[in-house]
Scaffold this active site. Structure first.
Site, PDB file in Angstrom:
ATOM      1  N   LYS A   9       0.814  -1.215   0.000  1.00 54.10           N
ATOM      2  CA  LYS A   9       0.000   0.000   0.000  1.00 54.10           C
ATOM      3  C   LYS A   9       0.855   1.277   0.000  1.00 54.10           C
ATOM      4  O   LYS A   9       2.062   1.225   0.281  1.00 54.10           O
ATOM      5  CB  LYS A   9      -0.918  -0.030   1.226  1.00 54.10           C
ATOM      6  CG  LYS A   9      -1.926  -1.186   1.211  1.00 54.10           C
ATOM      7  CD  LYS A   9      -2.872  -1.079   2.396  1.00 54.10           C
ATOM      8  CE  LYS A   9      -3.859  -2.227   2.433  1.00 54.10           C
ATOM      9  NZ  LYS A   9      -4.818  -2.102   3.554  1.00 54.10           N
ATOM     10  N   TYR A  49     -12.910  -2.887  -3.123  1.00 57.97           N
ATOM     11  CA  TYR A  49     -13.286  -2.928  -1.708  1.00 57.97           C
ATOM     12  C   TYR A  49     -14.806  -2.877  -1.508  1.00 57.97           C
ATOM     13  O   TYR A  49     -15.271  -2.477  -0.434  1.00 57.97           O
ATOM     14  CB  TYR A  49     -12.635  -1.764  -0.961  1.00 57.97           C
ATOM     15  CG  TYR A  49     -11.183  -2.000  -0.560  1.00 57.97           C
ATOM     16  CD1 TYR A  49     -10.810  -3.110   0.186  1.00 57.97           C
ATOM     17  CD2 TYR A  49     -10.190  -1.082  -0.882  1.00 57.97           C
ATOM     18  CE1 TYR A  49      -9.482  -3.319   0.576  1.00 57.97           C
ATOM     19  CE2 TYR A  49      -8.856  -1.278  -0.495  1.00 57.97           C
ATOM     20  CZ  TYR A  49      -8.522  -2.396   0.236  1.00 57.97           C
ATOM     21  OH  TYR A  49      -7.219  -2.601   0.631  1.00 57.97           O
ATOM     22  N   ASN A 112      -1.671  -0.013   7.066  1.00 57.34           N
ATOM     23  CA  ASN A 112      -1.186  -1.322   7.517  1.00 57.34           C
ATOM     24  C   ASN A 112      -0.317  -2.025   6.481  1.00 57.34           C
ATOM     25  O   ASN A 112      -0.206  -3.245   6.460  1.00 57.34           O
ATOM     26  CB  ASN A 112      -2.351  -2.196   8.004  1.00 57.34           C
ATOM     27  CG  ASN A 112      -3.363  -2.499   6.906  1.00 57.34           C
ATOM     28  OD1 ASN A 112      -3.243  -2.000   5.793  1.00 57.34           O
ATOM     29  ND2 ASN A 112      -4.351  -3.318   7.218  1.00 57.34           N
ATOM     30  N   HIS A 115      -2.015  -5.567   1.676  1.00 57.76           N
ATOM     31  CA  HIS A 115      -3.294  -6.278   1.617  1.00 57.76           C
ATOM     32  C   HIS A 115      -3.036  -7.663   1.024  1.00 57.76           C
ATOM     33  O   HIS A 115      -2.240  -7.802   0.096  1.00 57.76           O
ATOM     34  CB  HIS A 115      -4.282  -5.528   0.709  1.00 57.76           C
ATOM     35  CG  HIS A 115      -5.472  -6.361   0.319  1.00 57.76           C
ATOM     36  ND1 HIS A 115      -6.602  -6.442   1.093  1.00 57.76           N
ATOM     37  CD2 HIS A 115      -5.686  -7.180  -0.749  1.00 57.76           C
ATOM     38  CE1 HIS A 115      -7.471  -7.258   0.526  1.00 57.76           C
ATOM     39  NE2 HIS A 115      -6.937  -7.716  -0.604  1.00 57.76           N
ATOM     40  N   GLU A 126     -10.064 -10.446  -7.106  1.00 58.53           N
ATOM     41  CA  GLU A 126      -9.157  -9.301  -6.955  1.00 58.53           C
ATOM     42  C   GLU A 126      -8.094  -9.282  -8.060  1.00 58.53           C
ATOM     43  O   GLU A 126      -7.738  -8.220  -8.574  1.00 58.53           O
ATOM     44  CB  GLU A 126      -8.509  -9.353  -5.568  1.00 58.53           C
ATOM     45  CG  GLU A 126      -9.525  -9.106  -4.455  1.00 58.53           C
ATOM     46  CD  GLU A 126      -8.933  -9.256  -3.055  1.00 58.53           C
ATOM     47  OE1 GLU A 126      -7.737  -9.592  -2.916  1.00 58.53           O
ATOM     48  OE2 GLU A 126      -9.682  -9.014  -2.096  1.00 58.53           O
TER      49      GLU A 126
END
Ligand code: CMP
Length: 141
Positions: A9, A49, A112, A115, A126
């Site tokens: 990310k 998402y 974080n 993913h 995805e």
């Protein structure tokens, strides 16, 4: 052999730890079968998402993931989906076990670092959203 989708990310890309994260993945014997850097657009991110559409943090999540470049990849390994989730750790880096990617490189529940797909079905979905259906590669021995 299972394929799973892995995103590094914007927070991790900006911290300059792409190489270190990919090293952790390769050290665990994942094969990188697709890899690219891109800035995900809002429409693609919202589709990606969609499962979180009703959550209070949805807009924040879309703003964050589209805020800068991501490094996206397809990784391959036996039981790859669950093995990568193990290596990634918990959603909240502070609750992630030592030795996990999020424990090392995550900051908070939003920043974080990475993913990873949570099921084989979602991995296929995805991968198709971010790489398209036609673009497939094999790891060549
Ligand atoms: P990820 O694995 O990419 O899947 C959905 C993301 O939503 C998750 O990582 C978190 O970064 C984010 N997320 C989950 N819960 C929250 C929360 N309470 N606040 C902000 N972001 C969240």
């Amino acid at each position: 052999m299972e394929r799973t989708l892995f995103i590094i990310k914007p927070d991790a890309v900006k911290r300059n730890v792409v190489g270190k994260i990919l090293e952790m993945v390769e050290d665990e014997e994942f094969k990188i079968v697709q890899l690219k850097m891109l800035r995900i657009d809002i429409k693609t991110a919202s589709n990606f998402y969609a499962i979180h559409k009703e959550k209070s943090f949805f807009n924040e999540l879309i703003n964050f993931i589209t805020s800068s470049n991501c490094v996206i990849s397809v990784l391959e390994k036996e039981n790859g989906v669950s093995e990568l989730r193990k290596l990634v750790g918990e959603t909240d880096p502070l609750k992630s076990p030592p030795g996990t990617i999020r424990r090392y490189y995550g900051t908070d529940i939003q920043k974080n670092a990475v993913h990873a797909s949570d099921s084989i079905e979602n991995a296929e979905r995805e991968i198709s959203i971010l790489f398209g259906d036609k673009e497939t590669y094999s790891f060549l021995e």
